[in-house]
Scaffold this motif. Sequence first.
Motif, PDB file in Angstrom:
ATOM      1  N   VAL A  57      22.914   6.744  -0.472  1.00 28.94           N
ATOM      2  CA  VAL A  57      21.656   6.066  -0.741  1.00 28.94           C
ATOM      3  C   VAL A  57      21.761   4.651  -0.179  1.00 28.94           C
ATOM      4  O   VAL A  57      22.848   4.185   0.159  1.00 28.94           O
ATOM      5  CB  VAL A  57      21.314   6.008  -2.253  1.00 28.94           C
ATOM      6  CG1 VAL A  57      21.186   7.405  -2.842  1.00 28.94           C
ATOM      7  CG2 VAL A  57      22.328   5.185  -3.028  1.00 28.94           C
ATOM      8  N   VAL A  58      20.613   3.969  -0.107  1.00 29.07           N
ATOM      9  CA  VAL A  58      20.613   2.572   0.324  1.00 29.07           C
ATOM     10  C   VAL A  58      19.733   1.768  -0.625  1.00 29.07           C
ATOM     11  O   VAL A  58      18.702   2.263  -1.090  1.00 29.07           O
ATOM     12  CB  VAL A  58      20.133   2.412   1.789  1.00 29.07           C
ATOM     13  CG1 VAL A  58      18.698   2.845   1.965  1.00 29.07           C
ATOM     14  CG2 VAL A  58      20.333   0.989   2.281  1.00 29.07           C
ATOM     15  N   VAL A  59      20.186   0.561  -0.938  1.00 26.08           N
ATOM     16  CA  VAL A  59      19.373  -0.415  -1.671  1.00 26.08           C
ATOM     17  C   VAL A  59      19.344  -1.684  -0.835  1.00 26.08           C
ATOM     18  O   VAL A  59      20.313  -2.023  -0.159  1.00 26.08           O
ATOM     19  CB  VAL A  59      19.889  -0.713  -3.104  1.00 26.08           C
ATOM     20  CG1 VAL A  59      19.776   0.508  -3.989  1.00 26.08           C
ATOM     21  CG2 VAL A  59      21.293  -1.243  -3.094  1.00 26.08           C
ATOM     22  N   SER A  60      18.218  -2.357  -0.899  1.00 25.27           N
ATOM     23  CA  SER A  60      18.018  -3.581  -0.113  1.00 25.27           C
ATOM     24  C   SER A  60      17.937  -4.763  -1.069  1.00 25.27           C
ATOM     25  O   SER A  60      17.098  -4.773  -1.971  1.00 25.27           O
ATOM     26  CB  SER A  60      16.725  -3.445   0.692  1.00 25.27           C
ATOM     27  OG  SER A  60      16.492  -4.610   1.442  1.00 25.27           O
ATOM     28  N   ILE A  61      18.809  -5.757  -0.859  1.00 28.63           N
ATOM     29  CA  ILE A  61      18.889  -6.920  -1.740  1.00 28.63           C
ATOM     30  C   ILE A  61      18.611  -8.180  -0.914  1.00 28.63           C
ATOM     31  O   ILE A  61      19.249  -8.414   0.120  1.00 28.63           O
ATOM     32  CB  ILE A  61      20.287  -7.045  -2.394  1.00 28.63           C
ATOM     33  CG1 ILE A  61      20.733  -5.731  -3.039  1.00 28.63           C
ATOM     34  CG2 ILE A  61      20.310  -8.209  -3.384  1.00 28.63           C
ATOM     35  CD1 ILE A  61      20.001  -5.317  -4.273  1.00 28.63           C
ATOM     36  N   LYS A 116       0.813  -1.215   0.000  1.00 25.78           N
ATOM     37  CA  LYS A 116       0.000   0.000   0.000  1.00 25.78           C
ATOM     38  C   LYS A 116       0.847   1.266   0.000  1.00 25.78           C
ATOM     39  O   LYS A 116       0.325   2.372  -0.057  1.00 25.78           O
ATOM     40  CB  LYS A 116      -0.955   0.017   1.195  1.00 25.78           C
ATOM     41  CG  LYS A 116      -1.948  -1.117   1.180  1.00 25.78           C
ATOM     42  CD  LYS A 116      -2.782  -1.112  -0.080  1.00 25.78           C
ATOM     43  CE  LYS A 116      -3.769  -2.264  -0.106  1.00 25.78           C
ATOM     44  NZ  LYS A 116      -4.414  -2.400  -1.404  1.00 25.78           N
ATOM     45  N   PHE A 117       2.164   1.103   0.065  1.00 28.50           N
ATOM     46  CA  PHE A 117       3.077   2.237  -0.031  1.00 28.50           C
ATOM     47  C   PHE A 117       3.525   2.349  -1.483  1.00 28.50           C
ATOM     48  O   PHE A 117       4.241   1.486  -1.988  1.00 28.50           O
ATOM     49  CB  PHE A 117       4.288   2.025   0.892  1.00 28.50           C
ATOM     50  CG  PHE A 117       5.237   3.190   0.905  1.00 28.50           C
ATOM     51  CD1 PHE A 117       4.861   4.414   1.430  1.00 28.50           C
ATOM     52  CD2 PHE A 117       6.513   3.054   0.375  1.00 28.50           C
ATOM     53  CE1 PHE A 117       5.734   5.484   1.440  1.00 28.50           C
ATOM     54  CE2 PHE A 117       7.401   4.122   0.383  1.00 28.50           C
ATOM     55  CZ  PHE A 117       7.016   5.342   0.916  1.00 28.50           C
ATOM     56  N   ALA A 118       3.067   3.375  -2.173  1.00 28.19           N
ATOM     57  CA  ALA A 118       3.435   3.571  -3.580  1.00 28.19           C
ATOM     58  C   ALA A 118       4.923   3.912  -3.678  1.00 28.19           C
ATOM     59  O   ALA A 118       5.426   4.719  -2.896  1.00 28.19           O
ATOM     60  CB  ALA A 118       2.599   4.687  -4.190  1.00 28.19           C
ATOM     61  N   THR A 119       5.604   3.267  -4.616  1.00 27.89           N
ATOM     62  CA  THR A 119       7.033   3.522  -4.801  1.00 27.89           C
ATOM     63  C   THR A 119       7.335   3.750  -6.270  1.00 27.89           C
ATOM     64  O   THR A 119       6.575   3.353  -7.151  1.00 27.89           O
ATOM     65  CB  THR A 119       7.896   2.331  -4.331  1.00 27.89           C
ATOM     66  OG1 THR A 119       7.634   1.207  -5.177  1.00 27.89           O
ATOM     67  CG2 THR A 119       7.624   1.978  -2.888  1.00 27.89           C
ATOM     68  N   GLY A 120       8.483   4.352  -6.497  1.00 27.47           N
ATOM     69  CA  GLY A 120       9.031   4.377  -7.834  1.00 27.47           C
ATOM     70  C   GLY A 120       9.651   3.023  -8.113  1.00 27.47           C
ATOM     71  O   GLY A 120       9.754   2.173  -7.224  1.00 27.47           O
ATOM     72  N   VAL A 121      10.056   2.807  -9.345  1.00 29.32           N
ATOM     73  CA  VAL A 121      10.663   1.534  -9.737  1.00 29.32           C
ATOM     74  C   VAL A 121      12.061   1.820 -10.261  1.00 29.32           C
ATOM     75  O   VAL A 121      12.253   2.725 -11.071  1.00 29.32           O
ATOM     76  CB  VAL A 121       9.816   0.814 -10.813  1.00 29.32           C
ATOM     77  CG1 VAL A 121      10.448  -0.518 -11.189  1.00 29.32           C
ATOM     78  CG2 VAL A 121       8.388   0.623 -10.336  1.00 29.32           C
ATOM     79  N   THR A 122      13.028   1.049  -9.791  1.00 31.43           N
ATOM     80  CA  THR A 122      14.410   1.205 -10.229  1.00 31.43           C
ATOM     81  C   THR A 122      14.957  -0.117 -10.753  1.00 31.43           C
ATOM     82  O   THR A 122      14.419  -1.186 -10.449  1.00 31.43           O
ATOM     83  CB  THR A 122      15.333   1.669  -9.077  1.00 31.43           C
ATOM     84  OG1 THR A 122      15.549   0.590  -8.170  1.00 31.43           O
ATOM     85  CG2 THR A 122      14.765   2.866  -8.340  1.00 31.43           C
ATOM     86  N   ALA A 131      14.228  -3.149  -8.411  1.00 28.39           N
ATOM     87  CA  ALA A 131      14.123  -2.923  -6.964  1.00 28.39           C
ATOM     88  C   ALA A 131      13.278  -1.686  -6.690  1.00 28.39           C
ATOM     89  O   ALA A 131      13.403  -0.686  -7.389  1.00 28.39           O
ATOM     90  CB  ALA A 131      15.518  -2.731  -6.360  1.00 28.39           C
ATOM     91  N   ASN A 132      12.429  -1.787  -5.689  1.00 27.49           N
ATOM     92  CA  ASN A 132      11.760  -0.580  -5.220  1.00 27.49           C
ATOM     93  C   ASN A 132      12.182  -0.269  -3.782  1.00 27.49           C
ATOM     94  O   ASN A 132      11.757   0.720  -3.219  1.00 27.49           O
ATOM     95  CB  ASN A 132      10.234  -0.662  -5.376  1.00 27.49           C
ATOM     96  CG  ASN A 132       9.594  -1.753  -4.558  1.00 27.49           C
ATOM     97  OD1 ASN A 132      10.269  -2.524  -3.892  1.00 27.49           O
ATOM     98  ND2 ASN A 132       8.285  -1.837  -4.632  1.00 27.49           N
TER      99      ASN A 132
END
Length: 155
Positions: free
Chosen positions: A46-50, A12-18, A33-34
């Motif tokens: 920045v942070v990305v979660s994998i 329900k949390f709208a995100t961009g798409v990367t 990843a969003n």
Amino acid sequence: MNERLFRQAMGKFATGVTVVATKVGGKVHGMTANAFMSVSLNPTLVVVSIAEKAQMLEYMKKSKQFSVNILSAEQKELSMIFAGQLKENREVSFDQLGGVPVLPGAIAQVVCEVTAAHVEGDHTLFIGKVKELQVNEHRGDPLIYYSGQYRSLAE
């Protein structure tokens, strides 16, 4: 905690798409990843979660650098390719920014050097120091993901 309910709530949390991309052994690797966000302005982080089960995890650990490509609404197919949603093999071309692969046509391309990696639950959070970036204002609206579906911005 009910995992299905948790996923539903987070959807329900709208995100961009990367698309997060890196290069190891002369080959480009990427994943949709969003789970991406800015962390700090000074220094620029920045942070990305994998996910621990993602193939991309080992590539990120080896390369110690990555790009985050913020997709435009016209790049839904690229998102689907890197999310493994399209089964037929498609060739994707990359440009380079600061020696790191980036997707042409992305609204923004952020090139980072990994400064830290933290295992949390079933994911690794990669903190990236921004080394290069490019913003392409004329690329249009972002690709949005909400409640399990791709969406577009409404006027």
